[in-house]
Design an enzyme around this catalytic site. Structure first.
Site, PDB file in Angstrom:
ATOM      1  N   CYS A 274       0.789  -1.235   0.000  1.00 46.80           N
ATOM      2  CA  CYS A 274       0.000   0.000   0.000  1.00 46.80           C
ATOM      3  C   CYS A 274       0.826   1.293   0.000  1.00 46.80           C
ATOM      4  O   CYS A 274       0.482   2.224  -0.745  1.00 46.80           O
ATOM      5  CB  CYS A 274      -1.014  -0.005   1.132  1.00 46.80           C
ATOM      6  N   ARG A 303       7.111 -11.563   4.863  1.00 43.99           N
ATOM      7  CA  ARG A 303       6.749 -11.327   6.262  1.00 43.99           C
ATOM      8  C   ARG A 303       7.474 -12.323   7.157  1.00 43.99           C
ATOM      9  O   ARG A 303       7.569 -13.504   6.826  1.00 43.99           O
ATOM     10  CB  ARG A 303       5.232 -11.443   6.451  1.00 43.99           C
ATOM     11  N   GLN A 321       0.536 -11.248  -3.728  1.00 46.72           N
ATOM     12  CA  GLN A 321      -0.897 -10.993  -3.624  1.00 46.72           C
ATOM     13  C   GLN A 321      -1.433 -10.434  -4.939  1.00 46.72           C
ATOM     14  O   GLN A 321      -0.718  -9.721  -5.640  1.00 46.72           O
ATOM     15  CB  GLN A 321      -1.185  -9.972  -2.530  1.00 46.72           C
ATOM     16  N   ASP A 323      -3.002  -7.899  -5.450  1.00 44.61           N
ATOM     17  CA  ASP A 323      -3.289  -6.708  -4.662  1.00 44.61           C
ATOM     18  C   ASP A 323      -3.747  -5.553  -5.555  1.00 44.61           C
ATOM     19  O   ASP A 323      -3.348  -5.467  -6.722  1.00 44.61           O
ATOM     20  CB  ASP A 323      -2.006  -6.291  -3.936  1.00 44.61           C
ATOM     21  N   HIS A 325      -5.037  -1.128  -5.036  1.00 43.27           N
ATOM     22  CA  HIS A 325      -5.401  -0.003  -4.178  1.00 43.27           C
ATOM     23  C   HIS A 325      -6.173   1.005  -5.014  1.00 43.27           C
ATOM     24  O   HIS A 325      -5.694   1.442  -6.059  1.00 43.27           O
ATOM     25  CB  HIS A 325      -4.151   0.614  -3.546  1.00 43.27           C
ATOM     26  N   LYS A 406     -12.801  -3.682   7.406  1.00 41.02           N
ATOM     27  CA  LYS A 406     -12.681  -4.464   6.185  1.00 41.02           C
ATOM     28  C   LYS A 406     -13.800  -5.495   6.075  1.00 41.02           C
ATOM     29  O   LYS A 406     -14.419  -5.897   7.063  1.00 41.02           O
ATOM     30  CB  LYS A 406     -11.332  -5.178   6.138  1.00 41.02           C
ATOM     31  N   HIS A 454      -8.169  -0.842  -0.007  1.00 44.39           N
ATOM     32  CA  HIS A 454      -7.223  -1.940  -0.209  1.00 44.39           C
ATOM     33  C   HIS A 454      -8.064  -3.163  -0.564  1.00 44.39           C
ATOM     34  O   HIS A 454      -8.999  -3.485   0.168  1.00 44.39           O
ATOM     35  CB  HIS A 454      -6.451  -2.257   1.075  1.00 44.39           C
TER      36      HIS A 454
END
Length: 585
Positions: A274, A303, A321, A323, A325, A406, A454
């Site tokens: 992000c 991670r 991911q 992912d 945004h 979320k 997100h």
């Protein structure tokens, strides 16, 4: 009381019975905690040094538990003072620690059955006869650090299954047996998809078969989001501490970040994408006419997960991911959430997960950034968006991200197991002046901060692939399979035609392999069917070579048997199945 709550209460009560049985059989054992969990319960024990508790002890413990249950003992609740609790549990160091952590004046309760007393808030069933003595089973033994702290003692955690009826237990055991056959770690090796190195925990080595599957999924998602109005970006793998401090991740997520240093400056390998998306947004002046801006990234994140939590490719340290945004105005939140939900349902349908999607709404956690007013505003905006999208949801109080509430989307696999994959989060914090200060010029010619959404549909691609492997037991639909067709000559005399067929398939975009070893045809077919499970095995010999045809053996589970196609006809057939994302073959 709802049925599931009654069952959870019975499970917790059964945990107390197990603890009593263990103390009877292994005097000197110290007890810790024993909560109800999905499908059963566990209890943590500190056994004496001369006891090596293992699954071989399960039968004896179960027998003792059934003896206790047959006594029809009441569960008796007693409220005691802190001083009384400390005296009652003087010989139980783990209970003493829990009691000392309670504030003075706290009402402390214990529950007792058949002379066994435990520190517990409850609730419990009224009597042991309410626990079905034929509907529980000890399942496995694991290690667990006391209070999750690796610096504390390692306890023995005993897991058990517990249901209302014996048939429910039998059904669950059958499901577990089937799940073991489908275990992605086992199939990953058998199908030559990937491997994991003990010296490099949480990192995946993708083999050609697995990587072909991986890129098929990734390319599919890439095409879907491009058509849905996303622009794909890519951001650096390592970013400076200063950025992570401004975003809030340094203070809230640092323990999960890998830190490195260069030229006396600290950097972190990115655990999420992000901040990079906002850096792109901030790289030039933006107008309200640019919004919503949908920035997608197949970002490789790392991670620092504890090694004990890692699990195959389902829980790893390095992952990608799907992912994205979305930078938008407040007024656009509802439409963007609804648009995302349509995309998510469309993608899940193509993978065969369009039934029984569950939505969870997670609200403000204790560890959060931003004011209560901002959070109330964000939660209200997300709830309104859900209403606009026609989404029913269940609340998960306190389970939101540290920067915003979320929605989590849980899909259901063929064994009825739920997997949380998709998510969308409303974030007023990261784009704010206090954080990364994203701005756009509004229609009033003034500067405003956008809202950031997100979102991910599959989540971790690695984890989603693990789910796919187990759901299909490796027998993927034709459009998805890493080997759509296997070409097998009747004998080596027809290797040249097998090469011709394989070349034609590959030129048409069909994932195929030709098997030209000296092994006999039946042996090849048996090995291919077991190891790769392709939807189509193409058998070619003299007749096929002369007529430019292929004899297609469909995967056994399809029930379609065998059929002869002209080569071009078969190519068109597979292309149609692939284009339609047909669930069958």
């Amino acid at each position: 009381m709802a049925v599931d709550e009654k069952l959870q209460t019975a499970r917790h009560s059964c945990a107390h019975v197990m603890a009593e049985a263990v103390l009877h059989l292994f005097p000197g054992t110290k007890i810790a905690i024993g909560p109800a969990i999905d499908n059963g319960f566990y209890y943590d024990f500190d056994f004496p040094a001369d006891v090596q508790f293992s699954e071989t002890d399960f039968a004896a413990v179960e027998k003792e538990m059934r003896r206790i249950l047959s006594g029809n003992h009441d569960f008796v609740r007693t409220e005691v003072s802190k001083a009384e609790a400390l005296e009652l549990f003087a010989d139980e160091p783990y209970k003493i620690e829990l009691i000392k952590d309670l504030p003075d004046g706290t009402a402390i309760t214990t529950f007792e059955q058949d002379g066994f007393r435990d520190l517990c808030r409850g609730p419990h069933v009224g009597n042991t006869r309410e626990i079905n003595a034929q509907a529980f089973k000890l399942q496995k033994v694991a290690g667990a650090y006391w209070r999750g702290d690796s610096a504390r003692p390692m306890l023995t955690r005993v897991y058990a299954l517990c249901f209302s009826k014996p048939n429910d237990l039998k059904d669950h055991l059958k499901m577990l047996e089937e799940a073991e056959k489908r275990d992605h770690r086992k199939l990953g090796v058998e199908m030559d998809l990937f491997h994991l190195e003990p010296e490099n925990p949480g990192q995946i080595f993708w083999h050609p078969n697995g990587w072909r599957l991986y890129t098929t999924v990734q390319d599919y998602v890439r095409d879907k989001i491009r058509r849905d109005g996303y622009e794909e970006v890519n951001t650096p793998a390592i970013m400076p501490r200063s950025l992570w401090e401004r975003s809030g991740h340094w203070g809230h997520y640092q323990k999960n970040m890998f830190i490195t240093e260069s030229e006396k400056r600290l950097f972190a390998v990115k655990p999420m994408n992000c901040p990079g998306a906002i850096e792109i947004f901030n790289s030039r002046q933006r107008s309200y006419k640019d919004l919503p801006m949908r920035l997608a990234e197949f970002g490789h994140d790392v991670r620092n997960e504890p090694s004990g939590t890692l699990h195959g490719i389902m829980r790893v340290r390095g992952f990608v991911q799907d992912d994205a945004h979305i930078l938008c105005t407040e007024e656009q939140i509802g439409a963007e959430v609804a648009k995302f939900c349509r995309l998510l349902k469309d993608i899940y349908k193509d993978f065969g997960f369009d039934k029984d999607i569950k939505v969870m709404f997670s609200t403000r956690p204790e560890d959060h950034v931003g004011t209560e007013e901002d959070w109330n505003h964000a939660e209200a905006a997300l709830a309104e968006a859900c209403e606009s999208a026609g989404l029913a949801y269940e609340l998960q109080p306190g389970e939101g991200a540290f920067y915003g509430p979320k929605l989590e989307f849980q899909l259901t696999d063929c064994l009825g197991r739920r997997w949380q994959c998709g998510t969308i989060q409303v974030d007023y914090q990261l784009p704010s002046a206090e954080r990364l200060n994203a701005q756009y010029i509004g229609s009033d010619n003034q500067k405003h901060h956008p809202v950031m959404l997100h979102r991910a549909v599959l989540g971790s691609l690695e984890r989603f692939l693990g789910i796919l492997i187990e759901n299909y037991a490796g027998a993927f639909p034709a459009w998805l399979h890493f080997e759509q067709a296997a070409v097998v000559p009747v004998s080596n005399n027809y290797d040249e035609y097998a090469r011709t067929v394989n070349d034609a398939l590959r030129a048409a975009g069909i994932r195929s392999n030709a098997y030209l070893s000296d092994d006999n045809m039946k042996g090849k077919i048996k090995a291919i069917s077991h190891e790769h499970k392709p939807p189509y095995i193409l058998i070619v010999g003299q007749k096929e070579a002369e007529e430019r045809t292929v004899s297609v053996r469909f995967r056994q589970s399809s029930g379609l048997g065998q059929k002869t196609f002209a080569l071009d006809e078969f190519i068109a057939y597979v292309q149609e199945k692939t284009a339609s994302r047909c669930a069958g073959i």
